[in-house]
Structures are given as C-alpha cells and as structure tokens.
Design an enzyme around this catalytic site. Sequence first.
Site, short mmCIF file in Angstrom:
data_model
loop_
_atom_site.label_atom_id
_atom_site.label_comp_id
_atom_site.label_asym_id
_atom_site.label_seq_id
_atom_site.Cartn_x
_atom_site.Cartn_y
_atom_site.Cartn_z
N THR A 243 0.83 -1.21 0.00
CA THR A 243 0.00 0.00 0.00
C THR A 243 0.86 1.25 0.00
O THR A 243 0.63 2.19 -0.77
CB THR A 243 -0.92 0.01 1.24
OG1 THR A 243 -1.70 -1.17 1.24
CG2 THR A 243 -1.83 1.22 1.23
N TYR B 53 -13.17 -4.33 -4.07
CA TYR B 53 -14.23 -3.93 -5.00
C TYR B 53 -15.19 -5.07 -5.32
O TYR B 53 -16.33 -5.04 -4.89
CB TYR B 53 -13.69 -3.27 -6.29
CG TYR B 53 -14.80 -2.58 -7.05
CD1 TYR B 53 -15.33 -1.39 -6.59
CD2 TYR B 53 -15.35 -3.15 -8.19
CE1 TYR B 53 -16.38 -0.78 -7.24
CE2 TYR B 53 -16.40 -2.54 -8.86
CZ TYR B 53 -16.92 -1.36 -8.38
OH TYR B 53 -17.97 -0.77 -9.02
N TYR C 135 -3.14 -10.36 3.76
CA TYR C 135 -3.19 -8.96 4.19
C TYR C 135 -4.65 -8.60 4.42
O TYR C 135 -5.43 -8.53 3.49
CB TYR C 135 -2.54 -8.09 3.12
CG TYR C 135 -2.48 -6.61 3.41
CD1 TYR C 135 -2.68 -6.08 4.68
CD2 TYR C 135 -2.22 -5.71 2.37
CE1 TYR C 135 -2.61 -4.72 4.92
CE2 TYR C 135 -2.14 -4.34 2.60
CZ TYR C 135 -2.35 -3.85 3.87
OH TYR C 135 -2.29 -2.51 4.11
N ARG D 236 -9.76 -0.65 3.55
CA ARG D 236 -9.46 -0.41 2.12
C ARG D 236 -10.21 -1.35 1.20
O ARG D 236 -10.47 -1.01 0.06
CB ARG D 236 -7.95 -0.56 1.87
CG ARG D 236 -7.13 0.60 2.42
CD ARG D 236 -5.66 0.43 2.04
NE ARG D 236 -4.87 1.53 2.54
CZ ARG D 236 -4.59 2.65 1.87
NH1 ARG D 236 -5.07 2.81 0.64
NH2 ARG D 236 -3.85 3.60 2.40
N LYS E 66 -0.65 -10.13 7.65
CA LYS E 66 -0.49 -8.75 8.09
C LYS E 66 -1.88 -8.29 8.53
O LYS E 66 -2.77 -8.11 7.71
CB LYS E 66 0.03 -7.88 6.95
CG LYS E 66 0.12 -6.39 7.31
CD LYS E 66 0.56 -5.54 6.14
CE LYS E 66 0.55 -4.06 6.53
NZ LYS E 66 0.96 -3.18 5.42
N ILE F 123 4.72 -4.97 9.77
CA ILE F 123 4.97 -4.52 8.40
C ILE F 123 4.55 -3.06 8.42
O ILE F 123 3.37 -2.73 8.41
CB ILE F 123 4.20 -5.37 7.38
CG1 ILE F 123 4.68 -6.83 7.48
CG2 ILE F 123 4.42 -4.84 5.96
CD1 ILE F 123 3.94 -7.80 6.57
#
Length: 283
Positions: free
Chosen positions: A35, A98, A124, A129, A152, A194
Amino acid sequence: MTPFHDDYTVDYAKLAELIELQIAGGTNCITICGTTGEAAALDDAEHKECIRFCVEQVAGRIPVIAGTGSNDTAYSLQLSQYAESVGADALLQVTPYYNKTSQAGLIKHFTYIADRVNVPQILYNVPSRTGMTIAPSTYLELSKHPMINGVKEASGDLSLVANIRYLCGDDLNVWSGNDDQVIPILALGGKGVISVVSNVAPKLMSDMCAKFFAGDLAGAAAMQIENFDLCHDLFLETNPIPVKTALGMMGICSDLMRMPLCEMGTAAKEKLAATLKRKGLLQ
C-alpha cells in the site's frame, strides 16, 4: 515507498537509497509494492520492475516480500509467479477489493495462488481499504496450507488477533499492520510489524521490536506510547500521503504521488512537520 521523478516515472536511484536506509536502520525485511508503495497506481511493467529491482538491490542481505495481491485472482497469480521467478522470498496478498467475494471465495482465491507458487504467502487483512475482513474460521482453514505463512493484520481489531492466535496457534504467523498496535500484537504472540512509520524512522521501529523480543516489555511499551503522535500523524490523511510528504520534508526523496492521491492539506502538513521536529527527524 515508491519514489517518483518530476515526470512521475519511478526513481530507481532513490528507491535504492530508501532500501539502503531501511537496511542500515535495522529493518530485517523489505516489503516492496505494498500500500505504501502505491502499488495500485503502478502499471504492470513498473510493478514487476520494482520487485525485480528491489530483490537485486537487497542482494540477499534480508528477505524481500513482494506485494502481488489483486482483486483478480489470475493477475495476482501472474504477479506472484513473476516475483518468485526473480527471487522474492515471500508474497503479500491483500484480500480482493471492490468485487470483494465471500469467505468461501477468499479460501478459493488464496489457495489457488498458494497451490501454484513455491514461496510463502502472507495474507493482508485491511478491511478499511477492501470492504471485507477475513473471518476467524477462514484463517483457520487457510492456516492449514503449507504455503500460507501468516497475515499482516490491519483490521485494528485486537480481539480478532487473539482469536487468530487461539484458533491457529503457530500454524499462522501474525504481523501488525498498524504501527500504533505493534506491542499489543506482539504481546499476543505476533512476530513484528509490516510498517509505514519505518519508512521515516526504521531504527525506531526496529529498536521497539528488539526491546520486546529481548524481554524488555516495559521499555517496548514505553516506546510505543512515546511515539503515539508519530504513528498517529503519519495517518492524518490516507497512506502514503503523509509518509511521502514526510520524506519530502526530510529531503530524502520527492513527495510526488500519483493521482488520485494528492498533496497533503496545509493544516495536516503543519501538524506533521511539528511532530517530525519533536522526534528529531526534521530540522
């Protein structure tokens, strides 16, 4: 972070400098094209070249994790196989965004990729997000795959982290995905962070984790609390806007980012600058 020239092409010379700053600061693994690296704004050729360049620059001194996640399983596999072919040590795989999918779809997506690569995969989980989270039962199922190494965890949900540890034990490693929760997650059996903050203060984050693992729990907790302001202010706006702005202020590299990300607002920028000065990161 992925630095850009004035024409918004990738500045590989600066990327090399950033990698060296991380290694010198005690970072013990580089994550490229995550990211913070603006992976979503890199085209396919740039994404692959950043991974290849990073592996070459690091030259085996520490592991390299390549961000190869996508909302398209086939494309994620293509990137993952490329990363493996150029020597990446592990893959960072975000949950599909999405189009999202179901928990069953997550299992199919991550398993499909893990079955076709020979390097470990780090999941992740960042629901802010992607619009979805990985359920505890899904973690348990995925932890059984030999190529799914860990996660993560950027959900901000410490109860979820505790549940992962309860269900999966040592079959699934957990790294903090939030700089303000490193020590709480380490206390639950996490393996590290991370980090976004490491881009501007690698030694700080490295030392904080080292204190914890050396048994100085009080010292590690004190560092976490003392640096709450830095962790907070590097998220005053969407990551990586503040961290890129900070590196620009520090004279390390350009603060340019690709749209739709844009320049940090004046008030937030002034607050960030004040915090960087307090921490001795800015003159």
